[in-house]
Each structure stands twice: as C-alpha cells, then as structure tokens.
Design an enzyme around this catalytic site. Structure first.
Site, PDB file in Angstrom:
ATOM      1  N   HIS A 140       0.837  -1.195   0.000  1.00  0.00           N
ATOM      2  CA  HIS A 140       0.000   0.000   0.000  1.00  0.00           C
ATOM      3  C   HIS A 140       0.872   1.244   0.000  1.00  0.00           C
ATOM      4  O   HIS A 140       1.653   1.455   0.930  1.00  0.00           O
ATOM      5  CB  HIS A 140      -0.904  -0.002   1.230  1.00  0.00           C
ATOM      6  CG  HIS A 140      -1.847   1.158   1.270  1.00  0.00           C
ATOM      7  ND1 HIS A 140      -1.862   2.060   2.302  1.00  0.00           N
ATOM      8  CD2 HIS A 140      -2.796   1.563   0.392  1.00  0.00           C
ATOM      9  CE1 HIS A 140      -2.785   2.975   2.065  1.00  0.00           C
ATOM     10  NE2 HIS A 140      -3.368   2.687   0.920  1.00  0.00           N
ATOM     11  N   HIS A 165      -8.823   7.851  -7.013  1.00  0.00           N
ATOM     12  CA  HIS A 165      -9.006   6.474  -7.439  1.00  0.00           C
ATOM     13  C   HIS A 165      -9.802   6.403  -8.738  1.00  0.00           C
ATOM     14  O   HIS A 165      -9.751   5.402  -9.459  1.00  0.00           O
ATOM     15  CB  HIS A 165      -9.751   5.683  -6.362  1.00  0.00           C
ATOM     16  CG  HIS A 165      -8.942   5.442  -5.133  1.00  0.00           C
ATOM     17  ND1 HIS A 165      -8.853   6.346  -4.115  1.00  0.00           N
ATOM     18  CD2 HIS A 165      -8.169   4.386  -4.768  1.00  0.00           C
ATOM     19  CE1 HIS A 165      -8.067   5.866  -3.160  1.00  0.00           C
ATOM     20  NE2 HIS A 165      -7.645   4.683  -3.529  1.00  0.00           N
ATOM     21  N   ARG A 247       0.409  19.574  -6.895  1.00  0.00           N
ATOM     22  CA  ARG A 247       0.432  18.161  -6.475  1.00  0.00           C
ATOM     23  C   ARG A 247      -0.109  18.088  -5.053  1.00  0.00           C
ATOM     24  O   ARG A 247       0.548  18.484  -4.101  1.00  0.00           O
ATOM     25  CB  ARG A 247       1.866  17.627  -6.519  1.00  0.00           C
ATOM     26  CG  ARG A 247       2.021  16.230  -5.890  1.00  0.00           C
ATOM     27  CD  ARG A 247       1.307  15.168  -6.720  1.00  0.00           C
ATOM     28  NE  ARG A 247       1.564  13.821  -6.215  1.00  0.00           N
ATOM     29  CZ  ARG A 247       0.672  13.087  -5.554  1.00  0.00           C
ATOM     30  NH1 ARG A 247      -0.523  13.589  -5.278  1.00  0.00           N
ATOM     31  NH2 ARG A 247       0.955  11.853  -5.175  1.00  0.00           N
ATOM     32  N   CYS A 298       7.914  17.446  -8.905  1.00  0.00           N
ATOM     33  CA  CYS A 298       7.306  16.238  -8.365  1.00  0.00           C
ATOM     34  C   CYS A 298       8.196  15.050  -8.681  1.00  0.00           C
ATOM     35  O   CYS A 298       8.740  14.937  -9.792  1.00  0.00           O
ATOM     36  CB  CYS A 298       5.921  16.036  -8.966  1.00  0.00           C
ATOM     37  SG  CYS A 298       5.107  14.520  -8.446  1.00  0.00           S
ATOM     38  N   TYR A 435       7.404   7.274  -1.594  1.00  0.00           N
ATOM     39  CA  TYR A 435       8.557   7.958  -2.184  1.00  0.00           C
ATOM     40  C   TYR A 435       9.839   7.160  -1.985  1.00  0.00           C
ATOM     41  O   TYR A 435      10.896   7.719  -1.707  1.00  0.00           O
ATOM     42  CB  TYR A 435       8.674   9.368  -1.612  1.00  0.00           C
ATOM     43  CG  TYR A 435       7.541  10.244  -2.089  1.00  0.00           C
ATOM     44  CD1 TYR A 435       7.586  10.873  -3.327  1.00  0.00           C
ATOM     45  CD2 TYR A 435       6.382  10.396  -1.322  1.00  0.00           C
ATOM     46  CE1 TYR A 435       6.538  11.635  -3.794  1.00  0.00           C
ATOM     47  CE2 TYR A 435       5.319  11.164  -1.778  1.00  0.00           C
ATOM     48  CZ  TYR A 435       5.407  11.778  -3.018  1.00  0.00           C
ATOM     49  OH  TYR A 435       4.354  12.535  -3.469  1.00  0.00           O
TER      50      TYR A 435
END
Length: 592
Positions: A140, A165, A247, A298, A435
């Site tokens: 996840h 989503h 973002r 980003c 990340y």
C-alpha cells in the site's frame, strides 16, 4: 481465476456520481459518518479532531481520505503471485465474464471478523464485493498502518474523500484479482444509504478548493493534480503562481480569519530539552527576510514515459510537474536558533539529533537530515511569499517549507509544526512506499525491507524540450521533406539538477544520439556554484533526420557540475512507483 463482474463497475459509477454531486453542496457541518458500517470511519476521524470549526471539518475529511489512498501496487491473494501495475492491462473492465450469483455471499459481520488481528486475513468491501487484501498490505503506497485502519469494513467512505481512485482504471483493474465473494445485498444497501446520508448531511471536503487556471493540464481534481502544458512551461523563468504545477494528496486546507488569527507555527525542541516555541504569522514576518529562487519538481515527473516501458502506479505526469518561483521567508536556522538550538553540530553529535521533521495542516509529515536543514549554504527557508506575493492556498498558505535541490515532497506545504528529532518523520510520505524507489526487478514490496530503504531527498538531473520548430532556408520554402532528409530544427527547453549542482551543458540530438549539438544557456546560467537551486532555459539549432512517418525525433540530455549526464533509456531506472525518471527527454515533431 480472474473475476470480472459488473457490480464492481456499478459501485464505482455510483460512488463517482456521489463525489461529483458532492461538489455542488455548500452546507457547513462537521464530517459525520452515520449508521453502523460507517461508525468506524467516524471514530477514526474523531481521533484527529473533536471540534466543529472549519479547520476541524477539513481535518476530519483528511483523516478518512488518508486511509484509502490505495492507488498503487496491489498484491494478489491468489497463489499466482504479486499483482502490480505492470501486469494490469489498459482495456476497460469486463462486465459479463462471471455471474455474480455464482460467488459466495458474506455479511458485514463476516467481513468485520477478518480484520488482521491474531493472524486472521484482512478483508474489505467495495461496491457490493468482498476483497481479501492480506497480501496487498505491504504494497500500500500510503503505508500499511493507514490501510489497516479500514480493515474489516467498507472503503466507500474513504474513496468518497480520496477521489483520485477514479482518475484511471488501475485501482479497479488491480483489485479485481482480490475478489473473494460478494457482500449481502442488505448490508450493501445499508452502506449505500449511509453514503447518501453523508452526502446529504455534510459539506463536501472539496467544496472550498481554490480556483485554478484553465490552462493547467488536470490529471485529477479531487485532490487536485495538474501540470503545466509544454507551451507554457518555459514562457516565464519564474512560473506565475496561477500556472505553477499542483500536487496534492488531500483537500486544500481552508483557514477562516479566526483560524488564521489563532495560527501558530510550533518549533519543537523538546527532544533536546528546550521545549516548544510558538510563533504567529505576524511575528514570523518580523524576522529577517531572505529570498531564494528555487525549482520544485514532483518525484513522479515524466512517469508517463515510464508507463510506455512498463506500467507504474500514480499520476501519469508528462514533463510539466516542475516549476520555479522566488520564495520569500525566514531561514530555518534562524527559527531553530530562536527556539533555543544554538549549536546544531552539538545537537547532532552529542544528543543524536539527526532529522528535522515538518508536519502539515493536512496531516502530511516529512523530514530532512539536520545537515541540510542547518547548512548555512543549504538555503532552507520557511516561506510565506511566492513571487513577491503572499503564498496562494494551493502552494502552502500560510507558510511552507522550501528545501532547495530536494524532491518536492520534502518541501512541505501548510506547515504547522517543525520538530528536531532523532528519527525521521513518521508516516507514508517518509517511511512508506510512496517515495521509495524500488529496484526495477521488484514489484512486490513485501520482498524488501522498506525501513532500510532511503526515501527520496536530493533530486537527480533532468531536462525537457518545450518548443521545436522547423527552420526554413527561405521564406517561401514550404517543400515537404521526405523520409531520410535532414532538416534544421530550432529547439528550446529547460534543465535542472538537484543538490545545487549547476547545469554546465545541455546536449540536443536529432539523429538518435549519433551526433550532438551543444545548446546555448539563455537564462539561469549565472547561479552560484553549488547553490544553483533553479532551472536553466536553453535554445539550440539541431539538424534532424526525417523518419518514415514524417516526424523527427529530438532528444535532450543535461550535464551537471559533477558531470553527471542523463542516461539514454529509462528501463534501467524503472520502478513500480514511477519515481525519478531522468532519462533523455524525447519528443516527436510532425513536419507539416
């Protein structure tokens, strides 16, 4: 067996319809989840806030939204092995492969028993289906501790808030391999009724979003994720705030005048015995002001090119998730000194303080090493201005962290607390999969120890082409070039390196790298050595070979102060999260 059923699509449609309708609401009530199936979500929100002001309403939304941010790698509960974005196709979800009536039926009570406790499996429901997500938990992106908050319950309330989503088919396509049955119709009807009640009783958490520039390329609007179109990316050296890429992970914090009056930035030095300093925005502005021009990018910029090689998870950014601004604010070192940390080196070497954490009003947290935070040449600031104007809400109002040369995720927006600590920040954005760059061969995070993998900090080396036009020898020379011909192209673009490393050269090719032309750096080439926090703009005339399809392929690669050079291909750096694509930038231009 791969189950594909209509009910999953119907559930997605119904929830998306509610999400769209919710943006029309303007009621002013705290988030309140009703009835039994959503009671767990309500209590979890109450863990974050018990008040009913506007900030608390927003925070409750974030608490629930964070739980279900499962737009990443999914792991199958079948024996076939891990399910990951690279295994998911791009076609639409089939609606008639399996008759739903043939699947086993479970009740909400059955689902609630499978909450992962005492070694039990972990089930969740969505759209009338039951999913066994046990093996997905380590993958996840939002962190296993977050998704476990929804164990044994319906995820509709969470996806109502975390609507990205619905930006692609990937979540549903990957989830379909985890289907183990369907939910009892009465229990699903109760969930549907509860969702209707939520919509009726509560203000939509995205109802107070800022107005955005129409020119931005929007990937998802709830939460907002938008990039700058190529034609506008290098139009201004300092990106206008209205065109700066966006973002977000959650709704944008909304502070009333009363909230702003009460706002205090906390500087927490309790781990070194100095307590907590609270400072108002007005007092912050009375401190010595500094300005830093810095590029933010980003970590998923150019993820779309990774997807051409193998599918990843996350927003399919082009090259436009990068922008530059002049930031005004207070040096982080000045704030830490004001709070009582006179000697950062002593705090690190004698007391073990290795990290500076930043906590946001939206519930996000991230951290950087004390070496960067306290380096007098590192130029880390707590900013309250952007291009000589107050920070816009989309970009961190009232204050944000600017960590020049680092991945943008470390530049935390809407900062509420700064803490000097022995360990890095808790949470998915620092310690989770979000990340962290896995090796190209790893698509199942359960096979690696994420705690031992560093999170993204200092950025790599990047470039892009934003303008490419054919040069004509004569004004009336409009002859159509043939495949194999060589034409002259005028190109321009940008380049940037993390860590303050200056761009020393940009090379451009029109023949696949057989020959290179050195670009002229037009702007940004005069930055201090080792403190080149902002991008450069360049131009170059390039001979290019016309392909069989009537296009020319142009590529750029940058070289930085350490003489790092962008690699030719992205396959060496492909990772399931689609982070850090720094391969040659390539573009095809059709010759009319």
């Amino acid at each position: 067996m791969l189950l594909r059923v209509a009910v999953s699509r119907v559930g997605a449609r119904n929830l998306l319809k509610r999400s769209m309708l919710a943006t029309q609401q303007q009621q002013q009530h705290p988030i309140r989840f009703v009835s039994t199936a959503s009671a767990a979500a309500s209590s979890r929100c109450n863990e974050y806030t018990g008040s009913s002001n506007s900030a608390a309403i927003w925070m409750a939304a974030v608490a629930a939204a964070t739980v279900a941010s499962a737009a990443g790698t999914y792991t199958s509960c079948e024996t076939a092995g891990p399910v990951n974005p690279s295994s998911a196709g791009h076609d639409d979800i089939a609606e008639d492969t399996v008759d739903p009536e043939t699947m086993p039926v479970f009740t909400s009570a059955d689902v609630s028993k499978n909450d992962g406790e005492d070694g039990r499996p972990i089930w969740m429901t969505y759209g009338g289906l039951v999913y066994d997500v046990t093996r997905f938990i380590p993958n996840h992106p939002g962190g296993s501790e977050k998704i476990m908050m929804a164990a044994g319950s319906a995820i509709e309330p969470y996806w109502y808030l975390y609507r990205q989503h619905f930006a692609s088919d990937l979540p549903m396509r990957l989830m379909e391999k985890m289907i183990i049955g369907r939910l009892d119709e009465k229990d699903q009807a109760e969930i549907e009724a509860q969702m209707d009640q939520i919509l009726e009783d509560n203000e939509d958490p995205y109802a107070r979003e800022p107005t955005r520039h129409a020119a931005l390329k929007v990937h998802s609007d709830t939460p907002m994720n938008a990039e700058v179109p190529p034609g506008l990316l290098t139009k201004n050296y300092l990106t206008p705030a209205s065109l700066f890429y966006i973002r977000h992970h959650h709704p944008v914090p909304y502070l009333t005048e009363n909230d702003l009056m009460k706002y205090r930035l906390q500087i927490d030095l309790s781990e070194i015995g100095k307590g907590i300093l609270e400072i108002s925005l007005d007092d912050l502005k009375k401190m010595p002001k500094v300005e830093v021009t810095a590029t933010l990018q980003c970590s998923g910029n150019r993820r779309g090119n990774f997807n051409e090689f193998n599918r990843t998870s996350g927003t399919s950014w082009g090259q436009g998730a990068v922008s530059t601004a002049k930031w005004g604010g207070v040096r982080l070192t000045d704030l830490l000194k004001l709070a009582g940390m006179d000697d950062p080196l002593e705090a690190q070497e004698k007391l073990g303080m290795e990290h500076v954490r930043f906590e946001s009003l939206d519930g996000m947290s991230a951290s950087i090493g004390v070496e960067k935070a306290c380096n007098p040449y590192g130029d880390v600031i707590i900013a309250y201005e952007m291009n000589d104007e107050p920070l816009p809400r989309d970009h961190g109002f009232p204050v944000r962290t600017v960590v020049p040369g680092y991945a943008a995720v470390r530049n935390v927006k809407w900062v509420s607390k700064i803490k000097v600590a022995k360990t890095e920040a808790e949470g998915p954005w620092q310690r989770g999969l979000n990340y962290k760059t896995l090796p190209p061969s790893v698509t199942d995070a359960s096979s690696v120890d994420l705690e031992k993998m560093p999170s993204m900090t200092e950025a790599s080396l990047f470039s892009g082409i934003t303008v490419a036009k054919r040069c004509y020898k004569k004004k009336m020379d409009d002859s159509k070039p043939q495949p194999g011909d060589t034409v002259m192209m005028k190109t321009s673009g940008w380049a940037w390196a993390g860590g303050g490393r200056n761009i020393v050269r940009v090379d451009v090719t029109g023949d696949g790298g057989k020959t290179w032309n050195v670009a002229t750096i037009e702007k940004g080439g005069d930055q201090k050595f080792g403190r080149a926090w902002a991008w450069v703009f360049w131009t170059c005339h390039v001979p290019a070979i016309v392909g069989s399809d009537g296009t020319v392929e142009l590529s750029s690669k940058a070289v930085d102060l350490a003489f790092n050079s962008q690699p030719e291909k992205c396959d060496h750096a492909w990772n399931v999260r689609g982070l850090g694509n720094n391969s040659w930038f390539r573009t095809h231009v059709r010759l009319d």
